[in-house]
Design an enzyme around this catalytic site. Structure first.
Site, PDB file in Angstrom:
ATOM      1  N   SER A  82       0.849  -1.185   0.000  1.00  0.00           N
ATOM      2  CA  SER A  82       0.000   0.000   0.000  1.00  0.00           C
ATOM      3  C   SER A  82       0.889   1.241   0.000  1.00  0.00           C
ATOM      4  CB  SER A  82      -0.892  -0.027   1.234  1.00  0.00           C
ATOM      5  OG  SER A  82      -1.622   1.160   1.276  1.00  0.00           O
ATOM      6  N   GLY A  83       0.627   2.141  -0.903  1.00  0.00           N
ATOM      7  CA  GLY A  83       1.391   3.391  -0.970  1.00  0.00           C
ATOM      8  C   GLY A  83       2.660   3.283  -1.778  1.00  0.00           C
ATOM      9  N   THR A  87      -1.327   2.866  -7.995  1.00  0.00           N
ATOM     10  CA  THR A  87      -2.369   3.685  -8.617  1.00  0.00           C
ATOM     11  C   THR A  87      -1.749   4.748  -9.510  1.00  0.00           C
ATOM     12  OG1 THR A  87      -3.713   3.261  -6.696  1.00  0.00           O
ATOM     13  CG2 THR A  87      -4.393   5.070  -8.100  1.00  0.00           C
ATOM     14  N   ASN A 132      -0.860   5.600   3.074  1.00  0.00           N
ATOM     15  CA  ASN A 132      -0.960   6.316   1.792  1.00  0.00           C
ATOM     16  C   ASN A 132      -2.081   7.343   1.900  1.00  0.00           C
ATOM     17  OD1 ASN A 132      -1.353   7.120  -0.822  1.00  0.00           O
ATOM     18  ND2 ASN A 132      -1.595   5.060  -1.680  1.00  0.00           N
ATOM     19  N   SER A 136      -6.095   3.263  -2.310  1.00  0.00           N
ATOM     20  CA  SER A 136      -7.263   2.665  -2.969  1.00  0.00           C
ATOM     21  C   SER A 136      -7.908   1.700  -1.985  1.00  0.00           C
ATOM     22  CB  SER A 136      -6.822   1.885  -4.208  1.00  0.00           C
ATOM     23  OG  SER A 136      -5.878   2.628  -4.925  1.00  0.00           O
ATOM     24  N   GLY A 364      -2.860  -2.715  -2.075  1.00  0.00           N
ATOM     25  CA  GLY A 364      -1.588  -3.381  -1.787  1.00  0.00           C
ATOM     26  C   GLY A 364      -1.570  -3.997  -0.392  1.00  0.00           C
ATOM     27  N   GLU A 366      -1.092  -4.638   3.250  1.00  0.00           N
ATOM     28  CA  GLU A 366      -0.981  -3.605   4.293  1.00  0.00           C
ATOM     29  C   GLU A 366      -1.017  -4.199   5.694  1.00  0.00           C
ATOM     30  OE1 GLU A 366      -3.988  -0.769   3.276  1.00  0.00           O
ATOM     31  OE2 GLU A 366      -5.585  -1.894   4.224  1.00  0.00           O
TER      32      GLU A 366
HETATM   33  N1  LIG Z   1       7.016   7.274  -8.710  1.00  0.00           N
HETATM   34  C1  LIG Z   1       6.646   8.096  -7.743  1.00  0.00           C
HETATM   35  N2  LIG Z   1       7.332   9.195  -7.504  1.00  0.00           N
HETATM   36  C2  LIG Z   1       6.968  10.042  -6.521  1.00  0.00           C
HETATM   37  N3  LIG Z   1       5.890   9.842  -5.732  1.00  0.00           N
HETATM   38  C3  LIG Z   1       5.159   8.732  -5.913  1.00  0.00           C
HETATM   39  C4  LIG Z   1       5.498   7.814  -6.939  1.00  0.00           C
HETATM   40  N4  LIG Z   1       4.564   6.818  -6.890  1.00  0.00           N
HETATM   41  C5  LIG Z   1       3.728   7.112  -5.873  1.00  0.00           C
HETATM   42  N5  LIG Z   1       4.080   8.261  -5.292  1.00  0.00           N
HETATM   43  C6  LIG Z   1       3.421   8.892  -4.151  1.00  0.00           C
HETATM   44  O1  LIG Z   1       2.926   7.898  -3.314  1.00  0.00           O
HETATM   45  C7  LIG Z   1       1.552   8.055  -3.100  1.00  0.00           C
HETATM   46  C8  LIG Z   1       0.893   6.688  -3.096  1.00  0.00           C
HETATM   47  O2  LIG Z   1       0.895   6.160  -4.371  1.00  0.00           O
HETATM   48  P1  LIG Z   1      -0.267   5.222  -4.850  1.00  0.00           P
HETATM   49  O3  LIG Z   1      -0.051   4.974  -6.261  1.00  0.00           O
HETATM   50  O4  LIG Z   1      -1.553   5.782  -4.450  1.00  0.00           O
HETATM   51  O5  LIG Z   1       0.019   3.924  -4.029  1.00  0.00           O
HETATM   52  P2  LIG Z   1      -0.719   2.558  -4.058  1.00  0.00           P
HETATM   53  O6  LIG Z   1      -1.790   2.665  -5.107  1.00  0.00           O
HETATM   54  O7  LIG Z   1       0.318   1.589  -4.413  1.00  0.00           O
HETATM   55  O8  LIG Z   1      -1.260   2.354  -2.730  1.00  0.00           O
HETATM   56  C9  LIG Z   1       1.078   8.916  -4.223  1.00  0.00           C
HETATM   57  O9  LIG Z   1       0.000   9.685  -3.816  1.00  0.00           O
HETATM   58  C10 LIG Z   1       2.285   9.755  -4.533  1.00  0.00           C
HETATM   59  O10 LIG Z   1       2.262  10.883  -3.700  1.00  0.00           O
HETATM   60 MG   LIG Z   2      -3.724   2.476  -4.891  1.00  0.00          MG
END
Ligand SMILES: Nc1ncnc2c1ncn2[C@@H]1O[C@H](COP(=O)(O)OP(=O)(O)O)[C@@H](O)[C@H]1O
Ligand SMILES: [Mg+2]
Length: 1003
Positions: A82-83, A87, A132, A136, A364, A366
């Site tokens: 997660s995070g 996404t 995060n 999601s 993800g 968690e």
């Molecule tokens: N490649 C990246 N570079 C910088 N920040 C990122 C990157 N990927 C994710 N983040 C940061 O991490 C946060 C969580 O990402 P997210 O895609 O929502 O995570 P997940 O969907 O895996 O839980 C995003 O809101 C963003 O701020």
């Molecule tokens: Mg997500």
């Protein structure tokens, strides 16, 4: 797994970054509009971020190319804690397709919708968690459909288990779903008033459970605007938006519904105001809703039993309703999005064959301080995905080498199937046991469930409880907890709430109330058939298990690519890499094993048939067809291509290529070959096209010819028919030609008249002397006669009009000459063609004295003559002048004789061809010498002029034989005329003057 060396190569990076940032012109052209609207979605605009997404683009690009070249469905599995960035990666991939795929008006709409479905689903399905800020809370699998040209033409989203419990409760430091805060922050005053909401989240119980309604990293107000716009792009109308927001508001109001116990301990609603709002927003009867919130309806033995609820039960019922409303609305929302994304064949006619590319972005793995049913499901899901990954990469790849007979040193890895089985196995798995507890009669509780678990899976190496643990670990486990040793780490779950959440019960009377709602969305979400359906609904965990197993099938059916997100730190901080954390992830994800397999393995493998099919054009022996075994064909082909021994291996059914560069070189060669083939094909096609065009033109020419021939034929036939009729009429007319005009002959007569007149027109007499005239038909004799007269008159008239005064004078003289001499004198005809001349002697030829003498008298005519003496008939040369009043005979300078016209009694000539004439003079006057005998070469002219001047036209005597004339004093002379062979004038013996006139032939 697809090997992606491309993403490492500089050229790829250059191309992609060019495409994404430098390909500005094209983007500008295509997406000017969009760019101006939204820059937040465009990572390439922030140079610093660019590089971190390059690998995403590489994988997106690679999958897309495979989709296009092999026409096989693809999927990209995005996994990670997660995070970790799943996404975000999904969004980048979608944006990549939006930028790079071919565009058209319709495709733009689809792209827009695909992109804009994200903010909406995120608003309703994402929330801030400890891990995060935009976590999601539902699983999402999105299919993007591409047409044969590779343009996105539709999409479909599958959603998985929304974490509904968040609606009513959030852990410390977490928030409810974004949409609630966005609505309160961003909603216009008017809207909030309509929804009965206040701006502050603090007012709503459901929003303050985690004590962090406001988060610095989240701009709810701005996000609200994005969501509002996105809603309209994915074709929500204003009414639908209002209905949807009414539901969001109703959940907040529901959270504020409070109860108090009456004397019997039964719950009573204390917040009437909320009920009022709820009734309006959900479009239900307020009193019915109130009753439903504090009563429980059970059907026992076919009878309805209604019993009051206590405080705790009422709160439970309320929360259940809130979760049900929100959860079902979320599913409705996904459906609605799907409708707007649906591939509409009508919009893309003829693009029937589509391929799909799936994107899996699911919650993800968690671990929290307190983990409950939701984390259990989420982590189970991640176990499944890891299992799929292992199956498709480590396991199957190694098995493949073995089965293909490639020498292979097995790489050991941790297979998490054992954990998956622990959760999902039939009868023995945790889900089965949970379901059993939920369904069994009697007092099942979360604790009995835990006991049952301990009983059933106590020996499982990945399962622990307080009771089962050894002394040391027992300390870290509560009595209400169980621990799973997941592939990614240990997670301790609290069983509290497992049964309720798995049952996901909503009391019947609340369901009924919702079924009666007039809010169209609620109405669709709560189906009446649910009330009558006797079957017990599947539990939440089983539903989830089934949907995951379907998902695995979907993913297995496609060619997978993977994006494995690694979380750099737990503090949501930029540029901080927690080595321990990263090492841990790399380890549990099995990435090292993967690398080992990949390193030792082959970058590329294909079935011989497929490989041969793709590259056969590169070798003369295999092109265009290879008749032998594909295996041998490939052997010939790689030999021709010059593959080195270490570069490839031939398996039982597949060729294995070790290095990407070998394949790239082959691909490059194929590209060159394709181009040359394309050129050849173009030439063939051109030839074919020309011939086609020629044939087409030939056919056209034949068609025109035959049409024209037909037309000519028809015309000829019509003409012939007309001719037959005409001839027939003609013959009939001819037969009846002498009858009075009647239908039988009118045509004929008309024709005869017409043709006579036409003939006449062509043959009119040319001049007055032309006596010709076409013979008229009997019926036109009279008309012909009249016409002839008219014609003559006309000719005469035009002739006369044309005559000049001189000519008129000439003609008058000629007419007079004719009257006098015609038929009477032999040499008259000779004179006719000779013009009469005004005078035959100019004044210079007349002596000046004579002119002087005749001073007052103008000479009208002068002619040389010969005078014969009256006595001796001697010939003497004289001039004869005619003046106004007299004939004057002149000898040089002397006027020999003047004969006034009054005295000219007559003129005599012979009828023969001589030129003699006698002027008879009145002789009473002695002054006169007597008649004058003269000879003129122009006798007719001279006499005509003299007669006209003297007005003696009627006094010209034309004599036969002889002329008598007076000589003077009463004496007489005689001139005898005889015809002879030549002219002779001489005095005869009888004293007469004898004139022998030559006989003229034409008399
Ligand atoms: N490649 C990246 N570079 C910088 N920040 C990122 C990157 N990927 C994710 N983040 C940061 O991490 C946060 C969580 O990402 P997210 O895609 O929502 O995570 P997940 O969907 O895996 O839980 C995003 O809101 C963003 O701020
Ligand atoms: Mg997500």
């Amino acid at each position: 797994m697809k090997f992606l060396p491309t993403c490492m190569s500089d050229s790829w990076w250059k191309n992609t970054s060019d495409l994404l940032q430098g390909g500005k012109q094209e983007r500008k052209r295509n997406r000017k509009k969009q760019a101006s609207r939204d820059t937040s979605n465009k990572p390439w605009l922030h140079a610093g971020r660019r590089k971190s997404w390059v690998f995403c683009y590489a994988i997106a690009d690679n999958s897309y190319r495979s989709l296009r070249t092999e026409r096989k469905d693809q999927c990209i599995l995005i996994s990670g804690e997660s995070g970790a960035g799943k996404t975000e990666a999904t969004k980048k991939i979608l944006q990549y397709y939006a930028v790079t795929c071919p565009a058209s008006q319709q495709v733009e709409t689809v792209k827009d919708r695909l992109l804009q479905s994200n903010p909406v689903l995120e608003a309703f399905g994402n929330a801030k968690t400890l891990r995060n800020d935009n976590s999601s809370r539902f699983g999402k699998y999105m299919d993007v459909q591409f047409d044969y040209r590779g343009a996105p033409v539709g999409g479909h989203i599958l959603n998985y288990l929304l974490e509904k419990s968040r609606v009513v409760h959030q852990n410390h430091g977490e928030r409810n779903f974004h949409i609630f805060y966005q609505l309160l922050e961003g909603g216009e005053e008017d809207l909030l008033r309509r929804l009965g909401l206040e701006k502050s989240p603090q007012q709503y119980h459901y929003l303050v459970k985690g004590h962090c309604a406001r988060v610095s990293s989240i701009n709810d107000k701005n996000d609200w605007k994005i969501v509002r716009r996105a809603l309209s792009i994915i074709s929500f109308n204003d009414n639908e938006v209002e209905d949807l927001l009414s539901i969001v508001a109703s959940v907040l109001h529901l959270g504020n519904v409070q109860f108090a116990a009456d004397e019997q301990g039964n719950a009573q609603v204390t917040t009437e105001n909320q009920i009022k709002y709820l009734a309006r927003l959900l479009a239900v009867e307020g009193s019915v809703l109130r009753d439903a919130l504090i009563h429980k309806k059970i059907i026992a033995k076919g009878e309805e039993l209604i019993s009051p609820l206590n405080l705790e039960q009422a709160a439970y019922a309320r929360d259940a309703l809130a979760k049900a409303i929100y959860g079902r609305t979320f599913s409705w929302l996904v459906n609605k999005v799907n409708k707007s994304l649906a591939y509409k064949e009508g919009e893309f006619p003829g693009w029937r064959s589509t391929t799909v590319l799936g994107l899996l972005d699911i919650y993800g793995f968690e671990v929290f301080q307190h983990n409950s049913f939701e984390q259990f499901c989420i982590n189970y899901c991640n176990e499944k995905l890891q299992q799929l990954f292992i199956e498709l990469t480590l396991k199957s790849e190694q098995e493949e080498y073995e089965s293909e007979g490639i020498a292979w040193e097995p790489v050991q890895y941790f297979n998490n199937k054992i954990i998956c089985d622990l959760v999902e196995e039939k009868f023995k798995g945790i889900i089965s046991i949970l379901d059993e507890e939920c369904l069994r009669p009697g007092d099942a509780t979360d604790t009995t469930f835990l006991e049952k678990l301990e009983e059933t899976v106590k020996n499982h190496p990945h399962f622990l409880t307080h009771k089962l643990a050894d002394q040391k670990t027992r300390k870290s486990l509560g009595r209400e907890e169980f621990r799973l040793l997941h592939y990614a780490g240990e997670v301790t779950y609290s069983v509290a709430g497992f049964l309720d959440k798995n049952n996901d019960l909503l009391f019947r009377n609340l369901k009924e109330t919702m079924c009666n709602s007039e809010n169209p969305i609620i109405n669709q979400c709560f189906d009446r058939t649910e009330l009558t359906d006797k079957k017990r609904p599947e539990t939440a965990a089983t539903q989830f298990k089934n949907s995951l197993s379907k998902l695995m099938e979907i993913l297995m059916s496609k060619e997978p690519s993977y994006i494995r997100c690694i979380k750099p730190n737990d503090a949501k901080q930029a540029d901080r890499f927690d080595e321990v954390l990263i090492r841990h992830q790399v380890k549990y994800l099995g990435l090292m094993e993967n690398l080992r397999v990949r390193r030792a393995g082959f970058a590329y493998r294909r079935k011989y048939e497929v490989f041969l099919q793709r590259y056969k054009s590169l070798c003369p022996e295999t092109w265009p067809t290879w008749d032998g075994r594909p295996h041998d064909g490939v052997a010939v082909l790689v030999k021709h291509l010059g593959y080195k021994q270490e570069e490839y291996k031939m398996g039982r059914t597949k060729i294995f290529i070790r290095f990407p560069k070998t394949l790239f070189a082959t691909e490059d060669a194929l590209e060159v070959r394709k181009q040359s083939l394309a050129t050849k094909m173009q030439a063939t096609w051109r030839g074919f096209y020309r011939r086609k065009k020629f044939l087409h033109m030939k056919h056209s020419a034949i068609a025109i010819q035959s049409w024209w021939r037909g037309t000519l034929g028809r015309r000829k036939a019509a003409k012939r028919k007309w001719a037959v009729q005409t001839i027939r009429r003609f013959i009939k007319g001819f037969i009846y030609r002498n009858h009075p005009r009647c239908p039988e002959n009118e045509y004929f007569l008309d024709y005869i008249r017409f043709s006579f007149l036409m003939n006449l027109k062509r043959n009119l007499p040319k001049n007055v002397l032309d006596k010709s005239w076409p013979t008229p038909p009997p019926s036109l004799c009279e008309a012909s006669q009249l016409l002839r007269q008219l014609c003559m008159q006309n000719m005469v008239w035009t002739y006369c009009k044309r005559i000049s005064p001189e000519w008129k004078q000439q003609l008058e003289q000629k007419v007079i000459a004719s009257e006098i001499f015609k038929g009477k004198k032999d040499n008259y005809p000779q004179s006719v063609p000779r013009l009469f001349i005004n005078t035959r002697l100019g004044n210079e030829e007349i002596n000046a004295k004579v002119l002087q003498a005749l001073e007052n008298e103008a000479i009208k005519y002068a002619v040389p003559v010969i005078k014969y003496d009256r006595k001796g008939y001697k010939a003497r040369s004289r001039q004869l002048l005619l003046t106004q009043n007299a004939v004057i005979i002149v000898e040089d300078s002397k006027i020999k004789q003047r004969i006034d016209y009054a005295n000219l009694t007559g003129i005599s000539v012979s009828s023969l061809s001589d030129n003699l004439f006698v002027l008879h003079v009145h002789c009473e006057d002695n002054k006169q010498k007597g008649d004058v005998v003269l000879q003129s070469d122009h006798v007719i002219e001279t006499l005509t002029k003299t007669a006209m001047r003297a007005d003696k036209v009627n006094n010209i005597n034309i004599n036969q034989g002889s002329i008598k004339f007076t000589v003077g004093q009463g004496k007489e002379g005689v001139i005898d005329f005889i015809s002879g062979s030549e002219l002779l004038i001489a005095k005869a013996k009888n004293g007469h003057l004898t004139v022998v006139a030559p006989r003229l032939n034409s008399r």
